[in-house]
Design an enzyme around this catalytic site. Structure first.
Site, mmCIF file in Angstrom:
data_model
loop_
_atom_site.group_PDB
_atom_site.id
_atom_site.type_symbol
_atom_site.label_atom_id
_atom_site.label_comp_id
_atom_site.label_asym_id
_atom_site.label_seq_id
_atom_site.Cartn_x
_atom_site.Cartn_y
_atom_site.Cartn_z
ATOM 1 N NE ARG A 127 -1.452 2.324 2.701
ATOM 2 C CZ ARG A 127 -0.887 3.596 3.438
ATOM 3 N NH1 ARG A 127 -0.694 4.552 2.806
ATOM 4 N NH2 ARG A 127 -0.503 3.421 4.764
ATOM 5 C CG ASP A 128 3.207 4.357 2.873
ATOM 6 O OD1 ASP A 128 3.502 5.119 2.067
ATOM 7 O OD2 ASP A 128 3.108 4.637 4.238
ATOM 8 C CG HIS A 148 2.392 6.781 -1.676
ATOM 9 N ND1 HIS A 148 1.734 7.758 -2.094
ATOM 10 C CD2 HIS A 148 1.837 6.408 -0.498
ATOM 11 C CE1 HIS A 148 0.479 7.877 -1.294
ATOM 12 N NE2 HIS A 148 0.671 7.110 -0.309
ATOM 13 C CB SER A 174 1.997 11.515 7.252
ATOM 14 O OG SER A 174 0.996 11.228 8.048
ATOM 15 C CG HIS A 199 2.482 4.428 9.238
ATOM 16 N ND1 HIS A 199 2.333 3.669 8.572
ATOM 17 C CD2 HIS A 199 3.503 5.462 8.414
ATOM 18 C CE1 HIS A 199 2.460 3.770 7.205
ATOM 19 N NE2 HIS A 199 3.239 5.020 7.116
ATOM 20 C CG HIS A 215 6.745 8.055 6.415
ATOM 21 N ND1 HIS A 215 6.713 7.609 4.886
ATOM 22 C CD2 HIS A 215 5.506 7.640 6.650
ATOM 23 C CE1 HIS A 215 5.612 6.974 4.568
ATOM 24 N NE2 HIS A 215 4.708 7.126 5.713
#
Length: 347
Positions: free
Chosen positions: A10-11, A14, A164, A191, A193
């Site tokens: 999913r991610d 990107h 995010s 989550h 990054h």
């Protein structure tokens, strides 16, 4: 036990303009299932209903992506990301019909109120609903708790803080996760990054602060600088004593297997270098260990473990050959004795 939610499918979308194919989804989902991953998240990078001219169009439909992953999974749960406004209630209905197990309803960190009907829809179908607060660096701990409490009231079974922008530092993560853990009666997740190179560190701090769910992607495959690298995270979690359904060696196998069908290009640390760090071996030994493992036909990661037991320092390359040879002899004896390990015979 810590739940690992794998957002690679999913991610990771990107990172390649949402162009994952059905074949790639099937291959990775099957491999992640075999590796013992708890939840495999699948879809457009922006979640259900995200495919558009504005956000990027996927080559295959949400239905085909989810049906493909569903067919590949045996023990891992199938998850989806859903942003109200990009996706509709009908998109969740489709996902539930196909057999999605976990719906992660994501809102901006100060707009949890728009998640109510979708969390309720998921729970009414008997499936798991997580709330997700995106761009969590933009709100202080008390404000995040207030938003998380709304999601809890709507029926969310966990709330995940999503960094995010990759903005957060460990101190920020600790303060926010601790506040949610203390103030909620449901699990908290994180989550990360990797924009500041802190994704694994921030994830570990979140676990120390009481989080029970962490998100990660194989080789850090994700938006921007990438997500938390799954292999590195699991290695670090093992060092810290966190219990999961998977192991370092299983996710190493998963990561290496992706080279034939996925091969993410996001910045990441090679599996062999993670192993040398996990076992405390001089980094310059890596090519020698790989060569010896190949020449003697032994498991590379078992060789790392054996060498760590010998407490090698720089300049002891000969011991690499010695241990590889010993592993090969033990393997041969094991085969000859019908599977009894040499170490068991000598115990």
């Amino acid at each position: 036990m810590i739940l690992i939610s794998d957002a690679t499918l999913r991610d990771g979308n990107h990172a390649i303009r949402h162009q994952l194919s059905a074949a790639q989804i099937h291959a990775y989902a099957r491999a992640a299932d075999e590796a013992g991953i708890d939840v495999v998240e699948v879809g457009h990078g922006n979640g259900l209903g995200g495919s558009s001219c504005l956000l990027g169009q996927t080559p295959i439909s949400d239905r085909l992506m989810l049906e493909t992953a569903r067919a590949a999974l045996r023990t891992s749960r199938l998850g989806v990301h859903f942003i109200p406004g990009l996706g509709k209630a009908a998109d969740i209905s489709l996902a539930l019909e196909i057999g999605v197990d976990v719906v992660r309803v994501a809102t901006h960190c100060t707009e949890a109120n728009v998640s109510a009907r979708f969390i309720e829809q998921t729970r009414a179908a008997g499936r798991t609903a997580f709330g997700v607060l995106m761009m969590s660096h933009m709100a202080p701990p008390d404000a995040l708790l207030a938003q998380a409490k709304l999601m809890e009231r709507y029926g969310a079974q966990a709330v995940v803080l999503m960094d995010s922008a990759g903005y957060s530092t460990p101190s920020l993560v600790r303060a926010k996760v601790e506040r949610l853990v203390d103030g909620l009666d449901i699990d908290v997740g994180f989550h990360a990054h990797n924009n500041l190179g802190l994704a694994v560190a921030n994830s570990l701090v979140a676990l120390e602060a009481g989080a029970r769910i962490v998100d990660a992607c194989v080789k850090g495959f994700g938006a921007g600088a990438g997500n938390t690298q799954l292999e590195t995270l699991v290695a670090a979690m093992e060092r810290e004593g966190h219990d999961t359904r998977t192991t370092f060696e299983r996710v190493m196998t998963l990561a290496r297997g992706t080279e034939t069908f996925l091969n993410p290009k996001t910045p990441h640390i090679q599996p062999a270098n993670i192993a040398s760090g996990l076992y405390g071996l001089f980094s310059g030994y890596v090519p020698h260990i790989q060569k010896a493992a190949q020449e003697f036909g032994v498991n590379e990661f078992e060789l790392y473990k054996r060498l760590a037991e010998r407490k090698l320092v720089a300049g002891q390359e000969d011991i690499i050959i010695e241990e590889a040879s010993r592993l090969a002899r033990e393997r041969d004896v094991q085969r000859a004795t019908g599977g009894v390990r040499v170490r068991e015979l000598s115990a």
